[in-house]
Design a protein around this motif. Structure first.
Motif, PDB file in Angstrom:
ATOM      1  N   TYR A 121       0.809  -1.217   0.000  1.00 57.21           N
ATOM      2  CA  TYR A 121       0.000   0.000   0.000  1.00 57.21           C
ATOM      3  C   TYR A 121       0.842   1.265   0.000  1.00 57.21           C
ATOM      4  N   SER A 122       2.143   1.190   0.238  1.00 56.71           N
ATOM      5  CA  SER A 122       3.006   2.356   0.115  1.00 56.71           C
ATOM      6  C   SER A 122       3.154   2.735  -1.353  1.00 56.71           C
ATOM      7  N   ALA A 123       3.396   1.744  -2.212  1.00 54.60           N
ATOM      8  CA  ALA A 123       3.498   2.007  -3.655  1.00 54.60           C
ATOM      9  C   ALA A 123       2.163   2.487  -4.211  1.00 54.60           C
ATOM     10  N   GLU A 124       1.073   1.910  -3.711  1.00 59.74           N
ATOM     11  CA  GLU A 124      -0.256   2.333  -4.164  1.00 59.74           C
ATOM     12  C   GLU A 124      -0.512   3.794  -3.797  1.00 59.74           C
ATOM     13  N   LEU A 125      -0.069   4.201  -2.597  1.00 58.81           N
ATOM     14  CA  LEU A 125      -0.245   5.590  -2.180  1.00 58.81           C
ATOM     15  C   LEU A 125       0.578   6.523  -3.060  1.00 58.81           C
ATOM     16  N   ALA A 126       1.805   6.126  -3.387  1.00 60.16           N
ATOM     17  CA  ALA A 126       2.657   6.955  -4.244  1.00 60.16           C
ATOM     18  C   ALA A 126       2.008   7.166  -5.610  1.00 60.16           C
ATOM     19  N   GLN A 127       1.409   6.108  -6.155  1.00 59.46           N
ATOM     20  CA  GLN A 127       0.718   6.233  -7.441  1.00 59.46           C
ATOM     21  C   GLN A 127      -0.491   7.151  -7.314  1.00 59.46           C
ATOM     22  N   SER A 128      -1.198   7.023  -6.202  1.00 63.28           N
ATOM     23  CA  SER A 128      -2.365   7.877  -5.961  1.00 63.28           C
ATOM     24  C   SER A 128      -1.961   9.347  -5.844  1.00 63.28           C
ATOM     25  N   LEU A 129      -0.840   9.611  -5.189  1.00 64.07           N
ATOM     26  CA  LEU A 129      -0.362  10.992  -5.051  1.00 64.07           C
ATOM     27  C   LEU A 129      -0.027  11.589  -6.416  1.00 64.07           C
ATOM     28  N   GLN A 130       0.653  10.794  -7.258  1.00 65.23           N
ATOM     29  CA  GLN A 130       1.006  11.291  -8.583  1.00 65.23           C
ATOM     30  C   GLN A 130      -0.251  11.592  -9.398  1.00 65.23           C
ATOM     31  N   ALA A 131      -1.239  10.708  -9.293  1.00 61.67           N
ATOM     32  CA  ALA A 131      -2.492  10.929 -10.017  1.00 61.67           C
ATOM     33  C   ALA A 131      -3.202  12.178  -9.504  1.00 61.67           C
ATOM     34  N   ARG A 132      -3.123  12.387  -8.200  1.00 65.55           N
ATOM     35  CA  ARG A 132      -3.761  13.558  -7.590  1.00 65.55           C
ATOM     36  C   ARG A 132      -3.102  14.845  -8.097  1.00 65.55           C
TER      37      ARG A 132
END
Length: 759
Positions: free
Chosen positions: A608-619
């Protein structure tokens, strides 16, 4: 001719003891010095009594010397001898000056301290210039050890039998007043450490003016004494408060003894004490005590002679401003119960309690007892003592993407005698292991730690520092391991990185580890909340407040804000408030204020750390902030991380509620020398006034707070300068270089105590 008196310590006539400090006044240190000198003389010691204080030497009062010819003779002897001629020199003065001591054996005698932290420079001076220390109480000795004093130490205690020589006045100041029958007595300076707020609050809750009780407060005017202001506020809140009398006049010892004897109980809800002589005087005068169940008075206060009041640890509030530093804040309800219980207790039972206290005091705390302990300690210092440097095994993750591994690396680096790193087997190492790294256990419940124990035995280690986290060990295996290590005579210290049970793993409970933790020599805790949590499980005697460290980093140049840059730092995890930060940056832009955001948030080795990083970039892309927001998700070396933080104008750590005991990431922000903003969470309480605060990480609140703080930074306001100054002071107390020195001193001292049975 000097008599060759021979006591339990042998022939003492060959000892020439140079005792230095004040001795000619009613000051507590003066009383202590002159009574120890008299006790020494009674043991056949030649005592030279030299008048000096922390700032320098001074002439004692001629009137006092005329009235005390035996002390005058000791003072005359001190004028003709120096450190080179004396057998031993010992001091008790304030502030503690030791740099000019040059005798063969140099001591601080019957030293006192109260709060849990101790000034680092004093620790260094003690370790460098002294041969040993004798402490006023067990509490004081533990504080010295916990702060890194590595010297031979023992508890010499305080004498009290001088009070037996005091003749009670036939009348008392209380005789002329119309007072209620049952009188509680409080004697103190009314400094915050003495618990005046707790005393008054509990008094108002315990009794009203319909009760036949009175609180007699004997104090004296001083800059920290707010007794009249406090009473006015109390009476405004509690109009029917029970009777209170304040006595500020100077009283002779005879008048003070008469005051004790006209009261029924002494109440001393101190937050910290080195010994607390007024309680001892009260017991000798025939009344029992109500006092706190922590600190120096517990060397003679027990449930047999006192009502011991419950407490919780809190940040100490003293002029030293040491952070973190704990003392014991009174539980008001417990104090109320104690006062009501004392009031209901029969005169016969109160007398029995006081007599029990008197017996303890006169059996163990005569001045001759103190002198004997000092002489025994001196002879042990002359004899063969094992003061060898311990061989330390450091049990921790190492050389991996782990905060505890990085913490261990920094903390071990300052050791003069490098520990052996006893690390778990691991893949994906950051680099090749150092030659002192031995991988001999596995993280998790499956390892019984036998290979670890074998490695410790093979290396001949005598001291173990265990970095503890919930997932590292099974509690039964850890229990058996620690039992074996203690049976082998090793010092075992556990450094705890969390004390809140993880909600994601219901099988991991702190309570299961308590039997193992109860066995170790010290439990290092990173916050006062941790101290209170372990206290709730019955662990107090072996816990020590030991903060997470920060890097020693040169101060950066102050930058001119054109478009300000905000930086976030730490692992990329959901509770860090990273998404909310991006939202706030977007809202700032929409309100007409542009800021750049640098997100230095490394991926943690969970999905979920990598998933959060992807979510931040999308945001960032969805908000159209690609030109304002840069995300750095690599695991960087410290110098790289710090360079990025120092390139910004404000470091942001806006966490959601977390079970973590302390934040390693925010320490990089403080170390950088840049202003820091945090959310109002307990994990950040240790930073006090050194950081800016926002209630929570709601983006709208962040926008308002960021505008305000950036305004202070732009204008270099007084508030901004105050924050920077507080942060610098905080840094000085938390650098890894100092904490390494402190921990190594603690380990050496604990080893000395075991090898030499406390000297």
């Amino acid at each position: 001719m000097v008599s060759k008196k021979r006591g339990i310590t042998g022939d003492n006539s060959e000892i020439l003891w140079l005792m230095e400090g004040p001795f000619d006044s009613s000051y507590s240190l003066a009383l202590l010095n002159r009574e120890i000198a008299r006790g020494m003389s009674a043991q056949g010691i030649r005592v030279a009594l030299f008048s000096t204080e922390g700032p320098g030497n001074f002439d004692p009062s001629p009137i006092f010397l005329d009235a005390n010819p035996e002390l005058a003779a000791m003072n005359e002897l001190a004028k003709v001898i120096g450190h080179d001629e004396a057998t031993i020199a010992s001091r008790n003065l304030y502030p503690p000056r030791v740099e000019d001591m040059s005798c063969a054996i140099n001591l601080m005698h019957s030293y006192a301290w109260e709060e849990s932290a101790f000034p680092s420079q004093w620790v260094r001076n003690f370790n460098k210039y002294l041969t040993g220390i004798t402490c006023l109480s067990t509490h004081v000795m533990k504080v010295m050890r916990d702060n890194g004093v590595n010297l031979p130490m023992t508890v010499s205690g305080c004498g009290v039998d001088h009070w037996e020589r005091v003749e009670e006045s036939s009348t008392s100041i209380l005789d002329l007043m119309s007072l209620k029958s049952f009188k509680f007595l409080h004697i103190s300076s009314f400094f915050p450490r003495k618990g005046p707020d707790a005393l008054l609050e509990a008094w108002a809750k315990a009794f009203t003016d319909l009760d036949d009780v009175c609180l007699v407060i004997k104090t004296f005017p001083n800059p920290h004494n707010r007794v009249h202001e406090q009473l006015a506020l109390l009476r405004a809140r509690y109009p029917s408060c029970a009777q209170i009398l304040v006595i500020e006049e100077d009283l002779s010892d005879s008048d003070l003894k008469a005051l004790y004897k006209r009261c029924q109980v002494i109440v001393a809800p101190s937050y910290a004490e080195g010994f607390c002589l007024p309680i001892a005087e009260a017991m000798l005068s025939g009344i029992p005590a109500i006092t706190t169940g922590w600190s120096g008075q517990l060397d003679f206060c027990t449930t047999e002679n006192s009502w011991l009041v419950d407490y919780s640890f809190e940040q100490a509030d003293t002029h030293f401003k040491l952070k973190p530093s704990a003392w014991a804040a009174i539980d008001i309800d417990s104090l109320v119960d104690a006062m009501r219980s004392a009031c209901k207790t029969s005169p016969q039972q109160r007398k029995k309690m006081a007599l029990a206290g008197r017996k303890v005091l006169l059996n163990q705390f005569r001045w001759v007892n103190v002198a004997e302990r000092l002489i025994v300690f001196y002879r042990k210092l002359k004899g063969p003592l094992d003061i060898s440097i311990p061989k330390v095994g450091w049990i921790s993750t190492a050389n991996t993407k782990c905060g505890i591994a990085k913490y261990s690396e920094h903390l071990m680096r300052g050791f003069q005698n490098s520990p052996y790193m006893l690390a778990p087997h691991a893949d994906n190492l950051l680099e090749a292991d150092s030659k002192n790294c031995i991988r001999c256990w596995r993280i998790g419940d499956g390892d019984n730690l036998k290979d670890l124990a074998d490695a410790i035995k093979k290396l001949g280690l005598d001291t173990l520092v265990i970095q503890w986290n919930y997932g590292f060990f099974h509690h039964d295996h850890l229990m058996l391991f620690i039992q074996q290590q203690k049976k082998a005579g090793r010092v075992v210290v556990v450094d705890m990185h969390a004390t809140v049970d993880p909600p994601e793993n219901v099988e991991k409970k702190l309570i299961n580890f308590i039997p193992a933790l109860n066995l170790v020599d010290r439990i290092l805790l990173h916050s006062i909340d941790d101290m209170n949590r372990l206290k709730s499980y019955g662990l107090v005697e072996n816990i020590a407040l030991f903060p997470l460290g920060i890097l020693d980093v040169p101060a950066p140049e102050q930058m001119q804000l054109a478009i300000p840059t905000i930086v976030t730092f730490g692992f990329c995890l959901p509770h860090k408030g990273l998404e909310q930060t991006v939202d706030a940056v977007a809202q700032l832009r929409d309100s007409g204020e542009r800021v750049n955001l640098l997100m230095v948030n490394a991926l943690y080795p969970i999905d979920y750390s990598a998933e959060l990083a992807q979510s931040l970039q999308a945001r960032v892309e969805a908000y159209g902030l690609v030109d304002q927001v840069k995300i750095e998700s690599r695991f960087l070396q410290d110098h790289e991380s710090l360079a990025l933080i120092q390139s910004a104008d404000l470091a942001l750590f806006v966490y959601s509620p977390t079970s973590e005991s302390a934040s390693a990431a925010v320490r990089y922000g403080i170390a950088s020398g840049k202003p820091v903003m945090v959310t109002d969470q307990s994990i950040f309480s240790e930073f006090g006034d050194a950081v800016w605060r926002v209630k929570n990480n709601d983006p709208a609140l962040l926008v308002t707070a960021l505008k305000e703080v950036l305004g202070h930074i732009r204008s270099n306001s007084q508030e901004h300068q105050k924050k920077l100054k507080a942060a610098e002071a905080w840094k000085d107390q938390h650098t890894f270089s100092w904490l390494s020195e402190r921990l190594e001193g603690m380990l050496q001292g604990l080893n000395f105590d075991i090898r030499n049975k406390g000297a």
